[in-house]
Enzyme design. Structure first.
Site, PDB file in Angstrom:
ATOM      1  N   ASN A  60       0.835  -1.191   0.000  1.00  0.00           N
ATOM      2  CA  ASN A  60       0.000   0.000   0.000  1.00  0.00           C
ATOM      3  C   ASN A  60       0.878   1.252   0.000  1.00  0.00           C
ATOM      4  O   ASN A  60       1.531   1.550   0.984  1.00  0.00           O
ATOM      5  CB  ASN A  60      -0.934  -0.005   1.206  1.00  0.00           C
ATOM      6  CG  ASN A  60      -2.070   0.971   1.019  1.00  0.00           C
ATOM      7  OD1 ASN A  60      -1.838   2.131   0.683  1.00  0.00           O
ATOM      8  ND2 ASN A  60      -3.294   0.524   1.204  1.00  0.00           N
ATOM      9  N   HIS A  74     -13.196  -3.799  -1.436  1.00  0.00           N
ATOM     10  CA  HIS A  74     -12.586  -3.262  -2.655  1.00  0.00           C
ATOM     11  C   HIS A  74     -13.529  -3.464  -3.839  1.00  0.00           C
ATOM     12  O   HIS A  74     -14.426  -4.307  -3.796  1.00  0.00           O
ATOM     13  CB  HIS A  74     -11.265  -3.974  -2.978  1.00  0.00           C
ATOM     14  CG  HIS A  74     -10.104  -3.465  -2.182  1.00  0.00           C
ATOM     15  ND1 HIS A  74      -9.759  -3.989  -0.960  1.00  0.00           N
ATOM     16  CD2 HIS A  74      -9.211  -2.488  -2.444  1.00  0.00           C
ATOM     17  CE1 HIS A  74      -8.698  -3.354  -0.498  1.00  0.00           C
ATOM     18  NE2 HIS A  74      -8.342  -2.436  -1.369  1.00  0.00           N
ATOM     19  N   LYS A 133     -10.926  -6.329  -8.489  1.00  0.00           N
ATOM     20  CA  LYS A 133      -9.668  -6.653  -7.795  1.00  0.00           C
ATOM     21  C   LYS A 133      -9.395  -8.157  -7.885  1.00  0.00           C
ATOM     22  O   LYS A 133     -10.267  -8.976  -7.654  1.00  0.00           O
ATOM     23  CB  LYS A 133      -9.734  -6.192  -6.328  1.00  0.00           C
ATOM     24  CG  LYS A 133      -8.417  -6.362  -5.600  1.00  0.00           C
ATOM     25  CD  LYS A 133      -8.382  -5.575  -4.310  1.00  0.00           C
ATOM     26  CE  LYS A 133      -7.130  -5.854  -3.503  1.00  0.00           C
ATOM     27  NZ  LYS A 133      -5.888  -5.497  -4.212  1.00  0.00           N
TER      28      LYS A 133
HETATM   29  N1  NAD Z   1       0.480  -1.051  -3.679  1.00  0.00           N
HETATM   30  C1  NAD Z   1      -0.532  -0.171  -3.779  1.00  0.00           C
HETATM   31  O1  NAD Z   1      -0.570   0.861  -3.106  1.00  0.00           O
HETATM   32  C2  NAD Z   1      -1.636  -0.462  -4.754  1.00  0.00           C
HETATM   33  C3  NAD Z   1      -2.712   0.427  -4.932  1.00  0.00           C
HETATM   34  C4  NAD Z   1      -3.668   0.154  -5.921  1.00  0.00           C
HETATM   35  C5  NAD Z   1      -3.537  -0.998  -6.695  1.00  0.00           C
HETATM   36  N2  NAD Z   1      -2.489  -1.848  -6.462  1.00  0.00           N
HETATM   37  C6  NAD Z   1      -2.248  -3.025  -7.288  1.00  0.00           C
HETATM   38  O2  NAD Z   1      -1.754  -2.583  -8.550  1.00  0.00           O
HETATM   39  C7  NAD Z   1      -2.126  -3.513  -9.563  1.00  0.00           C
HETATM   40  C8  NAD Z   1      -2.846  -2.786 -10.686  1.00  0.00           C
HETATM   41  O3  NAD Z   1      -4.031  -2.228 -10.187  1.00  0.00           O
HETATM   42  P1  NAD Z   1      -5.049  -1.443 -11.171  1.00  0.00           P
HETATM   43  O4  NAD Z   1      -6.209  -1.086 -10.327  1.00  0.00           O
HETATM   44  O5  NAD Z   1      -4.338  -0.383 -11.948  1.00  0.00           O
HETATM   45  O6  NAD Z   1      -5.443  -2.644 -12.157  1.00  0.00           O
HETATM   46  P2  NAD Z   1      -5.961  -2.539 -13.672  1.00  0.00           P
HETATM   47  O7  NAD Z   1      -6.565  -3.875 -13.985  1.00  0.00           O
HETATM   48  O8  NAD Z   1      -6.768  -1.315 -13.880  1.00  0.00           O
HETATM   49  O9  NAD Z   1      -4.596  -2.373 -14.534  1.00  0.00           O
HETATM   50  C9  NAD Z   1      -3.655  -3.379 -14.709  1.00  0.00           C
HETATM   51  C10 NAD Z   1      -3.043  -3.163 -16.096  1.00  0.00           C
HETATM   52  O10 NAD Z   1      -1.904  -4.030 -16.236  1.00  0.00           O
HETATM   53  C11 NAD Z   1      -1.858  -4.417 -17.602  1.00  0.00           C
HETATM   54  N3  NAD Z   1      -1.011  -5.578 -17.787  1.00  0.00           N
HETATM   55  C12 NAD Z   1      -1.342  -6.896 -17.824  1.00  0.00           C
HETATM   56  N4  NAD Z   1      -0.246  -7.648 -18.053  1.00  0.00           N
HETATM   57  C13 NAD Z   1       0.800  -6.780 -18.163  1.00  0.00           C
HETATM   58  C14 NAD Z   1       2.188  -6.935 -18.411  1.00  0.00           C
HETATM   59  N5  NAD Z   1       2.724  -8.143 -18.603  1.00  0.00           N
HETATM   60  N6  NAD Z   1       2.952  -5.832 -18.459  1.00  0.00           N
HETATM   61  C15 NAD Z   1       2.434  -4.607 -18.286  1.00  0.00           C
HETATM   62  N7  NAD Z   1       1.115  -4.397 -18.064  1.00  0.00           N
HETATM   63  C16 NAD Z   1       0.315  -5.464 -17.990  1.00  0.00           C
HETATM   64  C17 NAD Z   1      -3.330  -4.681 -17.953  1.00  0.00           C
HETATM   65  O11 NAD Z   1      -3.519  -4.659 -19.372  1.00  0.00           O
HETATM   66  C18 NAD Z   1      -4.015  -3.502 -17.244  1.00  0.00           C
HETATM   67  O12 NAD Z   1      -4.154  -2.380 -18.095  1.00  0.00           O
HETATM   68  C19 NAD Z   1      -2.935  -4.606  -8.835  1.00  0.00           C
HETATM   69  O13 NAD Z   1      -2.058  -5.646  -8.463  1.00  0.00           O
HETATM   70  C20 NAD Z   1      -3.453  -3.889  -7.588  1.00  0.00           C
HETATM   71  O14 NAD Z   1      -3.726  -4.776  -6.523  1.00  0.00           O
HETATM   72  C21 NAD Z   1      -1.556  -1.589  -5.515  1.00  0.00           C
END
Ligand code: NAD
Length: 250
Positions: free
Chosen positions: A105, A138, A142
């Site tokens: 996070n 969420h 997710k």
């Molecule tokens: N650590 C944090 O603070 C935090 C906060 C929010 C979300 N997240 C995490 O971040 C990730 C993304 O979340 P999101 O809401 O943007 O999801 P999302 O589904 O909107 O976006 C993910 C994107 O990754 C792309 N993708 C798939 N395979 C890929 C690859 N090999 N290389 C590059 N891109 C690729 C997909 O096409 C998609 O556009 C999730 O794992 C989520 O749990 C973490």
């Protein structure tokens, strides 16, 4: 800084927005859905970047780290759900001499919340009248259950409350044992992210809650990590970066 965005979904777009607002530029966007696949990009495109920020999918993280580290570039990884590969990723970063900052996070507010949870857990450890449980909500897109943040909150509680021995995220149809920390998950609509810890006794209830209002808070934290990564090597958590930043600020 020239920022490379890996994963141009909801978070990737927030990174772009907040990075530009902070005076950075976006050098490259990698996302197969947009037609930009990492191993099809030319080395010169990949090298024209100071740091990469990955918010993609858990199964892509190891390959992404291999590709980016081969170009000697450091990374901030916000993608969750890949932590069983931590050892492998640490080896890659050490081998290649790059830095990688990760966090379940990246929200500044959530990191403050972690400290509050730690304080509350230490206090409640002395008051066995209180039971403890948690829940998280969420959006329904997710991919991981429970959230990485729910696991982190549970770890903090388990470390500080002697009477709770393990976290239970999927209990099934049975009674919860008093030594278990029950932490449940709900997936619904477009909720950005809510985490609540409940401390309950027969006379009162304390609820500690954090709600993300949008994704910009996560993006800001990831960018703060990117801005402070240059002098680091090896694998680091966002907590460590925050400590460095706060030391400089205070
Ligand atoms: N650590 C944090 O603070 C935090 C906060 C929010 C979300 N997240 C995490 O971040 C990730 C993304 O979340 P999101 O809401 O943007 O999801 P999302 O589904 O909107 O976006 C993910 C994107 O990754 C792309 N993708 C798939 N395979 C890929 C690859 N090999 N290389 C590059 N891109 C690729 C997909 O096409 C998609 O556009 C999730 O794992 C989520 O749990 C973490």
């Amino acid at each position: 800084m020239k920022i490379g965005i890996i994963g141009y979904g909801q978070m990737g777009k927030a990174i772009e927005r907040v990075a530009i607002a902070r005076g950075h530029s976006i050098s490259v966007i990698v996302d197969p859905k947009q037609g930009y696949v990492l191993d099809e990009l030319s080395p010169s495109v990949l090298e024209n970047t100071d740091v990469y920020i990955d918010f993609s999918v858990p199964e892509a993280v190891v390959e992404n780290v291999k590709m980016i580290s081969a170009h000697g570039k450091s990374m901030v990884v916000g993608t969750t759900g890949w932590y069983e590969k931590l050892g492998e990723i640490e080896e890659i970063t050490l081998d290649r001499g790059i830095a990688l900052v990760y966090s379940q996070n990246f929200s500044m507010g959530m990191n403050i919340f972690f400290d509050i949870v730690q304080f509350a857990s230490r206090v409640i450890n002395h008051f066995p009248e209180y039971d403890i449980a948690g829940f998280e909500i969420h959006h329904n897109r997710k991919k991981d259950i429970p959230s990485g943040t729910a696991k982190k909150i549970s770890e903090i509680v388990l470390k500080n409350v002697d009477r709770k021995k393990k976290a239970t995220f999927f209990p099934g149809n049975r009674k919860i044992d008093s030594e278990e920390l029950h932490f449940s998950s709900v997936r619904c609509g477009d909720v950005v992210g809510e985490h609540t810890l409940i401390l309950d006794s027969s006379s009162d209830t304390i609820r500690l809650s954090h709600s993300a209002k949008n994704r910009d808070g996560f993006a800001l934290g990831a960018l703060v990590a990117a801005e402070n990564i240059q002098n680091l090597s090896g694998i680091h958590t966002f907590d460590e970066i925050l400590k460095i930043v706060l030391k400089e600020a205070l």
